[in-house]
Design a protein around this motif. Sequence first.
Motif, PDB file in Angstrom:
ATOM      1  N   ASP A 124       0.932  -1.078  -0.013  1.00 28.99           N
ATOM      2  CA  ASP A 124       0.075   0.302  -0.183  1.00 28.99           C
ATOM      3  C   ASP A 124       1.213   1.313  -0.116  1.00 28.99           C
ATOM      4  O   ASP A 124       0.663   2.232  -0.685  1.00 28.99           O
ATOM      5  N   ASN A 125       2.200   0.709   1.208  1.00 27.60           N
ATOM      6  CA  ASN A 125       2.630   2.336   0.975  1.00 27.60           C
ATOM      7  C   ASN A 125       3.644   2.848  -0.060  1.00 27.60           C
ATOM      8  O   ASN A 125       3.933   3.858  -0.717  1.00 27.60           O
ATOM      9  N   VAL A 126       4.008   1.335  -0.834  1.00 25.85           N
ATOM     10  CA  VAL A 126       5.413   2.069  -2.148  1.00 25.85           C
ATOM     11  C   VAL A 126       4.391   2.285  -3.456  1.00 25.85           C
ATOM     12  O   VAL A 126       5.070   3.334  -4.278  1.00 25.85           O
ATOM     13  N   VAL A 127       3.356   1.458  -2.856  1.00 26.76           N
ATOM     14  CA  VAL A 127       1.997   1.997  -4.116  1.00 26.76           C
ATOM     15  C   VAL A 127       1.936   3.799  -4.672  1.00 26.76           C
ATOM     16  O   VAL A 127       1.597   4.384  -5.121  1.00 26.76           O
ATOM     17  N   ASP A 128       1.438   4.084  -2.658  1.00 25.27           N
ATOM     18  CA  ASP A 128       1.016   5.106  -2.739  1.00 25.27           C
ATOM     19  C   ASP A 128       1.883   6.347  -3.303  1.00 25.27           C
ATOM     20  O   ASP A 128       1.944   7.345  -3.534  1.00 25.27           O
ATOM     21  N   ARG A 129       3.404   6.055  -1.990  1.00 29.69           N
ATOM     22  CA  ARG A 129       4.343   6.610  -3.373  1.00 29.69           C
ATOM     23  C   ARG A 129       4.916   6.415  -4.855  1.00 29.69           C
ATOM     24  O   ARG A 129       4.791   7.700  -4.862  1.00 29.69           O
ATOM     25  N   HIS A 130       4.207   5.720  -4.918  1.00 22.54           N
ATOM     26  CA  HIS A 130       5.087   6.056  -6.239  1.00 22.54           C
ATOM     27  C   HIS A 130       4.132   6.935  -7.147  1.00 22.54           C
ATOM     28  O   HIS A 130       3.859   7.144  -8.292  1.00 22.54           O
ATOM     29  N   ARG A 131       2.827   6.543  -7.208  1.00 25.38           N
ATOM     30  CA  ARG A 131       1.889   7.499  -7.917  1.00 25.38           C
ATOM     31  C   ARG A 131       1.804   9.158  -7.504  1.00 25.38           C
ATOM     32  O   ARG A 131       1.747   9.506  -8.229  1.00 25.38           O
ATOM     33  N   THR A 132       2.295   9.717  -6.004  1.00 28.03           N
ATOM     34  CA  THR A 132       2.031  10.545  -6.331  1.00 28.03           C
ATOM     35  C   THR A 132       3.483  10.881  -6.488  1.00 28.03           C
ATOM     36  O   THR A 132       4.127  12.333  -7.248  1.00 28.03           O
ATOM     37  N   GLN A 133       4.253  10.604  -6.779  1.00 28.85           N
ATOM     38  CA  GLN A 133       5.609  10.278  -7.659  1.00 28.85           C
ATOM     39  C   GLN A 133       5.407  10.765  -8.828  1.00 28.85           C
ATOM     40  O   GLN A 133       5.981  11.478  -9.530  1.00 28.85           O
ATOM     41  N   GLN A 134       4.412   9.672  -8.954  1.00 30.18           N
ATOM     42  CA  GLN A 134       3.742  10.011 -10.627  1.00 30.18           C
ATOM     43  C   GLN A 134       3.660  11.607 -11.067  1.00 30.18           C
ATOM     44  O   GLN A 134       3.321  11.745 -12.315  1.00 30.18           O
ATOM     45  N   LYS A 135       2.426  11.873 -10.743  1.00 35.20           N
ATOM     46  CA  LYS A 135       1.805  12.753 -10.085  1.00 35.20           C
ATOM     47  C   LYS A 135       3.508  14.305  -9.732  1.00 35.20           C
ATOM     48  O   LYS A 135       2.500  15.288 -10.589  1.00 35.20           O
ATOM     49  N   TYR A 136       3.543  13.929  -9.564  1.00 35.43           N
ATOM     50  CA  TYR A 136       4.514  15.220  -9.316  1.00 35.43           C
ATOM     51  C   TYR A 136       5.401  15.262 -10.387  1.00 35.43           C
ATOM     52  O   TYR A 136       5.832  16.956 -10.759  1.00 35.43           O
ATOM     53  N   GLU A 137       5.593  14.280 -10.738  1.00 34.78           N
ATOM     54  CA  GLU A 137       6.201  14.199 -12.535  1.00 34.78           C
ATOM     55  C   GLU A 137       5.677  14.892 -13.084  1.00 34.78           C
ATOM     56  O   GLU A 137       6.554  15.734 -14.093  1.00 34.78           O
ATOM     57  N   LEU A 139       3.667  17.289 -12.793  1.00 32.48           N
ATOM     58  CA  LEU A 139       3.723  18.475 -12.857  1.00 32.48           C
ATOM     59  C   LEU A 139       4.865  19.019 -13.269  1.00 32.48           C
ATOM     60  O   LEU A 139       4.567  20.417 -13.981  1.00 32.48           O
ATOM     61  N   VAL A 140       5.746  18.422 -12.897  1.00 28.35           N
ATOM     62  CA  VAL A 140       6.993  19.395 -13.273  1.00 28.35           C
ATOM     63  C   VAL A 140       7.303  19.131 -15.219  1.00 28.35           C
ATOM     64  O   VAL A 140       7.794  20.331 -15.472  1.00 28.35           O
ATOM     65  N   THR A 162       9.763  22.569 -20.766  1.00 19.71           N
ATOM     66  CA  THR A 162      10.037  24.087 -20.310  1.00 19.71           C
ATOM     67  C   THR A 162      11.300  24.809 -20.379  1.00 19.71           C
ATOM     68  O   THR A 162      11.660  25.260 -21.582  1.00 19.71           O
ATOM     69  N   MET A 163      12.335  23.865 -19.663  1.00 20.13           N
ATOM     70  CA  MET A 163      13.597  24.099 -19.626  1.00 20.13           C
ATOM     71  C   MET A 163      14.477  24.206 -21.003  1.00 20.13           C
ATOM     72  O   MET A 163      14.884  25.068 -22.412  1.00 20.13           O
ATOM     73  N   ALA A 164      13.900  22.699 -21.214  1.00 24.35           N
ATOM     74  CA  ALA A 164      14.428  22.184 -23.344  1.00 24.35           C
ATOM     75  C   ALA A 164      14.381  23.088 -23.959  1.00 24.35           C
ATOM     76  O   ALA A 164      15.400  23.505 -24.733  1.00 24.35           O
ATOM     77  N   ARG A 165      13.225  23.570 -24.068  1.00 26.30           N
ATOM     78  CA  ARG A 165      12.378  24.387 -25.144  1.00 26.30           C
ATOM     79  C   ARG A 165      13.203  25.950 -25.281  1.00 26.30           C
ATOM     80  O   ARG A 165      13.558  26.584 -25.690  1.00 26.30           O
ATOM     81  N   ALA A 166      13.183  26.701 -23.522  1.00 29.95           N
ATOM     82  CA  ALA A 166      14.436  28.230 -23.168  1.00 29.95           C
ATOM     83  C   ALA A 166      15.214  27.924 -24.441  1.00 29.95           C
ATOM     84  O   ALA A 166      15.874  28.836 -24.674  1.00 29.95           O
ATOM     85  N   PHE A 167      15.433  26.474 -24.089  1.00 26.03           N
ATOM     86  CA  PHE A 167      17.316  26.480 -24.514  1.00 26.03           C
ATOM     87  C   PHE A 167      17.515  25.770 -25.578  1.00 26.03           C
ATOM     88  O   PHE A 167      18.957  25.117 -26.528  1.00 26.03           O
ATOM     89  N   ASN A 168      16.453  25.284 -26.779  1.00 24.08           N
ATOM     90  CA  ASN A 168      16.390  24.905 -28.459  1.00 24.08           C
ATOM     91  C   ASN A 168      16.714  23.584 -27.916  1.00 24.08           C
ATOM     92  O   ASN A 168      17.902  23.561 -28.920  1.00 24.08           O
ATOM     93  N   THR A 169      16.890  22.968 -27.319  1.00 21.74           N
ATOM     94  CA  THR A 169      17.822  21.576 -27.341  1.00 21.74           C
ATOM     95  C   THR A 169      16.557  20.738 -26.262  1.00 21.74           C
ATOM     96  O   THR A 169      14.979  20.901 -26.567  1.00 21.74           O
ATOM     97  N   THR A 170      17.331  18.925 -26.628  1.00 24.16           N
ATOM     98  CA  THR A 170      15.623  18.332 -25.595  1.00 24.16           C
ATOM     99  C   THR A 170      16.317  18.183 -24.137  1.00 24.16           C
ATOM    100  O   THR A 170      17.980  18.756 -23.517  1.00 24.16           O
TER     101      THR A 170
END
Length: 472
Positions: A124-137, A139-140, A162-170
């Motif tokens: 339960d804990n690792v799945v919860d952390r994993h889903r939270t991490q996915q949401k955060y990623e 979002l970022v 967003t940072m990649a586009r700002a510097f015209n790269t990937t």
Amino acid sequence: MVEPESLSILVVDDSEFFANLVAETLSEEHGMATTAVTDPREAVSIAAEGSIDCLVSDYQMPDLTGLELYDAIVDKTDVPFILVTSEGDETVASRAIRKGVDEYILKQDINEADALELLANRIDNVVDRHRTQQKYERLVANAPDEISQVRLDGTILAANETMARAFNTTTDELAGQQLSSILPEDVADNRRTQGRRAITAGSVVTFQDSIGLRHFHNIVVPLTTGSEKDSVQIVTREITLQKHNEEQLRRKKEELTFINRIVSHDIKNDVSVISGWADVLTEHTDPEAIEMVERIRNTSDHIAELAQIAKDFVDSIEGTTDVALEAIDLGETVDTEVSKLRSKHDDVTISVGDDIAAVVRANELLSSVIGNLLTNAIRHNDGAPAIDITAEQTATTVVLRIADNGPGVPDSEKEAVFEKGRKGAESPGSGIGLYLVSKLVDQYNGEIWVEDNEPAGAVFAVELPIYDPEMN
């Protein structure tokens, strides 16, 4: 925490008995959808389908060890991985953690736990952390700000789109580069310095920097995740437009200050001179021309009032956003403004109630609020003006009412009268006074409205907060 019934669990163990026991118990006792397999290679295929929420694997298996199974699936799927072993060797645990395994648990611990309660909780804990991490990623990745993870030596570990586009790269091309390879050396060096400050303080650091004519606001967050503990997350937002607007505002405030000096000194002085000349002309003018002299005097008084309104208005907006409020004696302010009005208008009748002894939370411009309301009551009255001033006080507020016997304010105009430049077709005023009154009362966290007077006229009601020393 995630709901157990929403989880799909893959159990891998070369012992068919143990695999089935774990799968059945998780299903029957904890409501999880489970699949048990004894062949780790079959587990690789199932995990690659992306239909499971967590994989629970034995460590010691003949074809693939648990860690080898993790290596086989880590590039194919991002599923949480729990390693179960009968060995208590700390070396195995250390290797598992370094590789990125989410949890490490001994078989003897879950055997001794009632109904695999410990294992179910870990899942339960690792799945919860994993889903939270996915949401955060997510979002970022989709954030409008530039977000990067950077080592203290300036190496970029990761960056969002967003940072990649700002510097015209990937994002992949950014990873591994030095900040100084994409930023001016002084800017990159400062961001590294701010990163070290954040790590040392163990808290968020904010700062601003510039690249040419562009301005940026940065937030540096210290990270403590495994081997990347000496890295920080940098969130960068461009504020060039904000800086431009701030500079424009600064220039406008300077212009207002200059205009304020002209209004408060030059114009008022000239009007005083004109009024003095009008007084002299009164003594040397025949009766037929007295009316024209009176017009000069009245117009001069009106210009003086406008100059005072303009000065008060500039004073109200010239300072900082936070207006300094203090204890102001409402009764004294009312008495002062009434005396001023009586000195200029002999024909006005003013009655002041005995219940205005209140100290309110305002500033010195409260005199402008009351003065403008009194002047407004006279200016819009073609007869003999009569003004009645009363107050009602509660524990936290006082409502000051200024009632007149003029034409009143139609219901359709009761709110509009406080709009900037708003005035009636026959109004001799500028439409600025009541707007200033409204803005000042708003700064005091008060309210102002118009009521009908009986039998005729208008009542302007001003609600102000009582001064509370503890609040201030």
